[in-house]
Design a protein around this motif. Structure first.
Motif, mmCIF file in Angstrom:
data_model
loop_
_atom_site.group_PDB
_atom_site.id
_atom_site.type_symbol
_atom_site.label_atom_id
_atom_site.label_comp_id
_atom_site.label_asym_id
_atom_site.label_seq_id
_atom_site.Cartn_x
_atom_site.Cartn_y
_atom_site.Cartn_z
ATOM 1 N N TRP A 24 33.720 70.586 -17.916
ATOM 2 C CA TRP A 24 32.979 71.960 -18.402
ATOM 3 C C TRP A 24 31.558 72.006 -17.904
ATOM 4 O O TRP A 24 30.903 71.119 -17.735
ATOM 5 C CB TRP A 24 33.064 71.457 -20.142
ATOM 6 C CG TRP A 24 32.633 72.644 -20.847
ATOM 7 C CD1 TRP A 24 31.526 72.817 -21.274
ATOM 8 C CD2 TRP A 24 33.491 73.738 -21.225
ATOM 9 N NE1 TRP A 24 31.345 74.125 -22.336
ATOM 10 C CE2 TRP A 24 32.668 74.626 -22.046
ATOM 11 C CE3 TRP A 24 34.924 74.116 -21.084
ATOM 12 C CZ2 TRP A 24 33.244 75.880 -22.678
ATOM 13 C CZ3 TRP A 24 35.257 75.092 -21.753
ATOM 14 C CH2 TRP A 24 34.422 75.883 -22.286
ATOM 15 N N VAL A 25 31.299 73.322 -17.796
ATOM 16 C CA VAL A 25 29.964 73.603 -17.293
ATOM 17 C C VAL A 25 29.181 74.427 -18.507
ATOM 18 O O VAL A 25 29.710 75.218 -18.984
ATOM 19 C CB VAL A 25 30.114 74.618 -16.202
ATOM 20 C CG1 VAL A 25 29.020 75.047 -15.378
ATOM 21 C CG2 VAL A 25 30.884 74.002 -14.975
ATOM 22 N N SER A 26 28.085 73.881 -18.502
ATOM 23 C CA SER A 26 27.175 74.558 -19.576
ATOM 24 C C SER A 26 25.915 74.650 -19.033
ATOM 25 O O SER A 26 25.222 74.298 -18.021
ATOM 26 C CB SER A 26 27.247 73.814 -21.052
ATOM 27 O OG SER A 26 26.860 72.534 -20.749
ATOM 28 N N LEU A 27 24.986 75.615 -19.707
ATOM 29 C CA LEU A 27 23.477 75.529 -19.413
ATOM 30 C C LEU A 27 22.602 74.499 -19.570
ATOM 31 O O LEU A 27 23.016 73.908 -20.783
ATOM 32 C CB LEU A 27 23.014 76.926 -19.877
ATOM 33 C CG LEU A 27 23.709 78.318 -19.428
ATOM 34 C CD1 LEU A 27 22.924 79.269 -20.290
ATOM 35 C CD2 LEU A 27 23.770 78.453 -17.947
ATOM 36 N N SER A 28 21.789 73.976 -18.877
ATOM 37 C CA SER A 28 20.545 73.029 -19.217
ATOM 38 C C SER A 28 19.908 73.602 -19.981
ATOM 39 O O SER A 28 19.595 74.901 -20.291
ATOM 40 C CB SER A 28 20.163 72.476 -18.062
ATOM 41 O OG SER A 28 19.403 73.481 -17.610
ATOM 42 N N ALA A 29 18.974 73.030 -20.793
ATOM 43 C CA ALA A 29 17.962 73.500 -21.522
ATOM 44 C C ALA A 29 16.837 74.500 -20.575
ATOM 45 O O ALA A 29 16.617 75.665 -21.118
ATOM 46 C CB ALA A 29 16.794 72.466 -22.144
ATOM 47 N N GLN A 35 27.095 69.608 -16.079
ATOM 48 C CA GLN A 35 28.563 69.142 -16.154
ATOM 49 C C GLN A 35 29.008 68.193 -17.015
ATOM 50 O O GLN A 35 28.250 67.134 -17.114
ATOM 51 C CB GLN A 35 28.918 69.135 -14.739
ATOM 52 C CG GLN A 35 28.776 70.210 -13.810
ATOM 53 C CD GLN A 35 29.273 70.145 -12.411
ATOM 54 O OE1 GLN A 35 30.373 69.838 -12.165
ATOM 55 N NE2 GLN A 35 28.522 70.095 -11.463
ATOM 56 N N GLY A 36 30.066 68.503 -17.680
ATOM 57 C CA GLY A 36 30.324 67.365 -18.685
ATOM 58 C C GLY A 36 32.122 67.508 -18.694
ATOM 59 O O GLY A 36 32.648 68.194 -17.870
ATOM 60 N N SER A 37 32.581 67.002 -19.929
ATOM 61 C CA SER A 37 33.908 67.165 -20.192
ATOM 62 C C SER A 37 34.080 67.617 -21.536
ATOM 63 O O SER A 37 33.150 67.254 -22.372
ATOM 64 C CB SER A 37 34.716 65.815 -20.028
ATOM 65 O OG SER A 37 34.296 65.113 -20.749
ATOM 66 N N ARG A 38 35.281 68.325 -22.064
ATOM 67 C CA ARG A 38 35.281 68.735 -23.318
ATOM 68 C C ARG A 38 36.844 68.443 -23.591
ATOM 69 O O ARG A 38 37.631 68.659 -22.811
ATOM 70 C CB ARG A 38 35.100 70.310 -23.281
ATOM 71 C CG ARG A 38 34.849 70.842 -24.548
ATOM 72 C CD ARG A 38 34.658 72.342 -24.933
ATOM 73 N NE ARG A 38 33.252 72.445 -25.017
ATOM 74 C CZ ARG A 38 32.550 73.601 -25.316
ATOM 75 N NH1 ARG A 38 33.484 74.740 -25.439
ATOM 76 N NH2 ARG A 38 31.362 73.632 -25.768
ATOM 77 N N THR A 39 36.906 67.919 -24.632
ATOM 78 C CA THR A 39 38.356 67.647 -25.071
ATOM 79 C C THR A 39 39.559 68.691 -25.131
ATOM 80 O O THR A 39 38.891 69.592 -25.589
ATOM 81 C CB THR A 39 38.142 66.892 -26.749
ATOM 82 O OG1 THR A 39 37.412 65.855 -26.685
ATOM 83 C CG2 THR A 39 39.535 66.275 -26.955
ATOM 84 N N GLY A 74 29.250 77.936 -22.504
ATOM 85 C CA GLY A 74 29.699 77.208 -21.215
ATOM 86 C C GLY A 74 31.144 77.843 -21.036
ATOM 87 O O GLY A 74 31.645 78.657 -21.607
ATOM 88 N N ARG A 75 31.722 77.105 -19.896
ATOM 89 C CA ARG A 75 33.090 77.635 -19.227
ATOM 90 C C ARG A 75 33.759 76.452 -18.567
ATOM 91 O O ARG A 75 33.088 75.631 -18.219
ATOM 92 C CB ARG A 75 32.838 78.807 -18.412
ATOM 93 C CG ARG A 75 32.521 79.997 -18.995
ATOM 94 C CD ARG A 75 32.647 81.207 -17.783
ATOM 95 N NE ARG A 75 32.127 82.385 -18.434
ATOM 96 C CZ ARG A 75 32.853 83.501 -18.799
ATOM 97 N NH1 ARG A 75 34.170 83.288 -18.532
ATOM 98 N NH2 ARG A 75 32.562 84.666 -19.389
ATOM 99 N N PRO A 76 34.983 76.523 -18.444
ATOM 100 C CA PRO A 76 35.909 75.439 -17.799
ATOM 101 C C PRO A 76 35.275 75.447 -16.351
ATOM 102 O O PRO A 76 34.961 76.452 -15.734
ATOM 103 C CB PRO A 76 37.181 75.835 -17.846
ATOM 104 C CG PRO A 76 37.217 76.687 -19.061
ATOM 105 C CD PRO A 76 35.879 77.661 -19.099
ATOM 106 N N TYR A 77 35.157 74.189 -15.830
ATOM 107 C CA TYR A 77 34.600 73.865 -14.245
ATOM 108 C C TYR A 77 35.436 74.802 -13.408
ATOM 109 O O TYR A 77 35.030 75.375 -12.606
ATOM 110 C CB TYR A 77 34.605 72.570 -13.939
ATOM 111 C CG TYR A 77 34.315 72.214 -12.826
ATOM 112 C CD1 TYR A 77 32.924 71.989 -12.113
ATOM 113 C CD2 TYR A 77 35.229 72.008 -11.896
ATOM 114 C CE1 TYR A 77 32.660 71.798 -10.958
ATOM 115 C CE2 TYR A 77 35.030 71.563 -10.440
ATOM 116 C CZ TYR A 77 33.451 71.712 -10.018
ATOM 117 O OH TYR A 77 33.285 71.319 -8.666
#
Length: 81
Positions: free
Chosen positions: A67-72, A58-62, A27-30
């Protein structure tokens, strides 16, 4: 008789795959994703198309924030799983 040229692949599909590969497994920062991939061009809605297809999450990372990552499904499409 009129012959038709074969239809060419949709350039958005290829760019969506590029986006998935660029985001990668970790993933990468939004903000980074938005800077690189968001466009106002109605003919190349790569970010929007990836969202509509459910390929990214999309979510968050401490310590980082959004944060953006790939779904399944995104990992399956990118063959990163």
């Amino acid at each position: 008789r009129m012959t038709h040229a074969p239809t060419s692949p949709d350039p958005v599909d290829a760019l969506v795959l590029d986006l998935l590969a660029w985001i990668s497994h970790d993933g990468r920062p939004y903000a980074e994703v938005m800077e690189a991939w968001r466009t106002s061009c109605p003919r190349l809605p790569v970010w929007e198309e990836a969202n509509l297809r459910g390929l990214i999450e999309q979510g968050s990372r401490t310590g980082v924030g959004r944060w953006v990552s790939l779904s399944a499904e995104g990992r399956r499409c990118a063959r990163i799983a």
